[in-house]
Design an enzyme around this catalytic site. Structure first.
Site, short mmCIF file in Angstrom:
data_model
loop_
_atom_site.label_atom_id
_atom_site.label_comp_id
_atom_site.label_asym_id
_atom_site.label_seq_id
_atom_site.Cartn_x
_atom_site.Cartn_y
_atom_site.Cartn_z
N ARG A 279 -33.49 -63.57 -39.47
CA ARG A 279 -33.63 -64.49 -40.61
C ARG A 279 -32.74 -65.72 -40.41
NH1 ARG A 279 -32.27 -60.75 -45.44
NH2 ARG A 279 -32.71 -62.55 -46.76
N ARG B 170 -39.20 -73.81 -47.48
CA ARG B 170 -38.45 -73.26 -46.36
C ARG B 170 -38.90 -73.84 -45.03
NH1 ARG B 170 -36.88 -68.06 -48.79
NH2 ARG B 170 -35.47 -66.91 -47.47
N LYS C 51 -27.84 -68.38 -52.95
CA LYS C 51 -28.85 -69.14 -53.70
C LYS C 51 -29.30 -68.38 -54.95
CE LYS C 51 -31.96 -69.43 -50.40
NZ LYS C 51 -31.30 -68.73 -49.28
N ARG D 165 -24.11 -56.66 -49.75
CA ARG D 165 -25.06 -57.21 -50.72
C ARG D 165 -25.90 -56.09 -51.36
NH1 ARG D 165 -28.85 -62.43 -50.62
NH2 ARG D 165 -30.31 -61.40 -49.24
#
Ligand code: AMP
Length: 223
Positions: A174, A91, A16, A130
């Site tokens: 998460r 969210r 995203k 990442r």
């Protein structure tokens, strides 16, 4: 160019942030990342930052009310007049409802909610590579989206870091949170005829092509 008010949905690590940065530059509209705003509040040591840190370190969501308030304030700034990309908000269903109410007051509407779809197994294996820039929040991947100079942000020259909540235990929490609280938003926007999907691929250029194809449908529907 017409205004674009876009929501990006997707699991953590789906891409995203990377896509939001690119679309933001292409359309000249701000990327509104609640995660980045909360990390900024933590870095500044504000009361909001202290509250947010407790949740973020565990991979849990920050209470709706706190996040809705920062988004309300952010959307009221003049740089949002020409549109924006919401990256990481809403969210939860209550956040989506709060957003709908905010927009109704402004007589505005979201053009589309674009969900970047990636399997959980791929998310977990990707997270290890990442990296992010703690200063400008640009995101990278050591293999699929590397910076020009290893370990250094292309945009601002800052040394790249690994986000604290990208470690495997927090990522698994998460993902759970995503499936329980955030994935239902796909039905929410689908029932409004606003849901668009793009497959998130291993190679960034492939994801970008899928996102652009979905975006052209969104902008075509706007006209
Ligand atoms: P992100 O940078 O979008 O991956 O967000 C990092 C973390 O910030 C999340 O795991 C949450 O703890 C918190 N966060 C970001 N956006 C929201 C939101 N819209 N609602 C609640 N918590 C959020």
């Amino acid at each position: 160019m017409k205004k674009l008010r876009l929501i990006l949905l997707g699991a953590p690590g789906a891409g995203k942030g990377t896509q939001a940065t690119r679309i933001s530059a292409a359309y000249g509209i701000p990327q509104i990342s609640t995660g980045a705003m909360l990390r900024e509040a933590i870095a500044e040591g504000t009361a909001l930052g202290l509250e947010a840190k407790k949740c973020m370190d565990k991979g849990d969501l920050v209470p709706d009310e706190l996040v809705v308030n920062i988004v309300r304030e952010r959307l009221s700034r003049s740089d949002c007049d020409g549109g924006y990309i919401l990256d990481g908000f809403p969210r939860t269903i209550p956040q989506a409802e709060a957003l709908d109410n905010m927009l109704q007051e402004l007589d505005e509407k979201i053009d589309g909610a674009l969900s970047i779809e990636v399997e959980d197994a791929d998310i977990v294996s990707r997270m290890g590579g990442r990296r992010y820039c703690p200063k400008c929040e640009k995101t990278y991947h050591v293999k699929y989206n590397p910076p020009k100079t290893e370990g250094i942000c292309d945009s601002c020259g800052t040394e790249l870091a690994i986000r604290k909540d990208d470690n495997p235990e927090v990522v698994s929490e998460r993902l759970k949170v995503y499936h329980t609280l955030t994935a239902p938003l796909k039905n929410y926007y689908d029932s409004q005829g606003k849901l668009f999907t793009a497959m998130g691929m291993e190679e960034l250029s492939d994801t970008t092509a899928n996102v652009d194809a979905a975006l052209s449908k969104i902008t075509a529907e706007e006209v």
